[in-house]
Write an enzyme that holds these catalytic residues in place. Sequence first.
Site, mmCIF file in Angstrom:
data_model
loop_
_atom_site.group_PDB
_atom_site.id
_atom_site.type_symbol
_atom_site.label_atom_id
_atom_site.label_comp_id
_atom_site.label_asym_id
_atom_site.label_seq_id
_atom_site.Cartn_x
_atom_site.Cartn_y
_atom_site.Cartn_z
ATOM 1 N N ARG A 31 0.700 -1.387 0.153
ATOM 2 C CA ARG A 31 -0.444 -0.465 0.192
ATOM 3 C C ARG A 31 0.947 1.330 0.005
ATOM 4 O O ARG A 31 0.631 2.302 -0.126
ATOM 5 C CB ARG A 31 -1.099 0.223 1.263
ATOM 6 C CG ARG A 31 -1.316 1.540 1.347
ATOM 7 C CD ARG A 31 -2.964 1.466 2.722
ATOM 8 N NE ARG A 31 -2.077 1.175 3.686
ATOM 9 C CZ ARG A 31 -1.852 1.634 4.290
ATOM 10 N NH1 ARG A 31 -1.426 3.276 3.946
ATOM 11 N NH2 ARG A 31 -1.475 1.468 5.250
ATOM 12 N N LYS A 42 -6.767 5.009 -20.594
ATOM 13 C CA LYS A 42 -6.074 5.528 -21.470
ATOM 14 C C LYS A 42 -5.334 4.884 -22.549
ATOM 15 O O LYS A 42 -5.207 3.426 -22.383
ATOM 16 C CB LYS A 42 -7.330 7.266 -21.513
ATOM 17 C CG LYS A 42 -7.336 7.269 -20.471
ATOM 18 C CD LYS A 42 -9.474 6.811 -20.742
ATOM 19 C CE LYS A 42 -9.923 7.322 -19.567
ATOM 20 N NZ LYS A 42 -10.043 8.650 -18.761
#
Length: 390
Positions: free
Chosen positions: A58, A207
């Site tokens: 994390r 994207k």
Amino acid sequence: MGKHVQGLSTRAIHGTTLKDAHGSPHVPIYNTTTFAFPSTAELLDVVDGRKAGSLYTRYGLNPSIFALEETLAALESAEAAWAFCSGMAAETALFLTHGRDGVVCIGDAYGGTLELLSAQLPLLGIKTHCILGNELGKLDALLADGARLVFFETPTNPTLELIDIRAISLVAHKYGAKVAVDNTFASPVNQRPLELGADFVVHSATKYLGGHSDLTAGALMGRKDDLMPVWNWRKNLGSMIAPETASLLSRSLRTLVVRVRQQNTAAQAVAEAMNKHPKIARVYYPGLADFPGHALAQEQMHGFGGMLSIEVRGTGADATRVADALRLFALAPSLGGAESLVTQPCTTTHHGLTPEERQRRGISDAMLRLSVGLEDAADLIADLEQALST
Ligand SMILES: *Cc1c(COP(=O)(O)O)cnc(C)c1O
């Protein structure tokens, strides 16, 4: 003699210096949450930052994430890069770290960005201001009033408006403010804002960087000193990229340059065909000589990108009929993947705005936004022609 600077294709393949102990050409997926140490002294070296090393996923201290971040930094000519679980997570960490004295957003931006700036950040007492690209006269006053982060996309969504990265950076720096560019639409292949004076680049890696519509991720690049405080926000917001996704994204980056260059070529062909089509009122593409942003695009971009918008002659309903008749272009609100996509901004990305606000932003209901994929350009043009003839 100047130092040799590697080209972007080489950086995409050799962006990380990390090596695998078993000779794998790629850093494998370290699908592990924690890392063990031979002694407390060695553990403390990493905890206290005296030595780089893996510790806890994390925190981002995982080799699969290190390898990705080195490549991301190399692609944007940045000192450092942090990876995130989404583009919005990267933006949120940036705004909470560097936007607390006020954010100015210029031009159109991604819907989630506008919502974060207008609805959520003000709840925390953060002043945010959204001005359009033709309201740059307001920028000096907002900076003089204390705003310390200027944020924009270029080319913008969906009108492909060009915003001058070098000029905005000069103005912002005069006031001690920093500049962040959302480089999602262009990708580092077509535009590298840090080389033009910006301080941060943010990406929805979902994207073009991912490029296959199969992962959600984000990235933030910039100077190490500017990024260090963002690291703590990312750590405690818990918005870390998963090692599996980091590895998948590293895989995607190796083909980024060839993918985007092919998409540039195909989008140019589609834009030129649509520009001549009798049923099209207007084409928005920086690569067209008659497009208002063309000269600036030639100056600050290395390619014109795979995104364009077309305005169908007629009403919003006529554009909807064209979108529904397309067969190769899938009707979906994303971009940058191998498959071509179409969206009608007034029904998706800009659905939340009033018709008056859309008009103020130059977004016609008859507009369709196209994300050109990796299919043959001739087939994409044929698909548009059959849809326009229905
Ligand atoms: C998609 C997108 C975002 C948000 O990215 P997510 O990965 O979906 O969180 C931000 N900016 C732009 C320009 C985008 O297209």
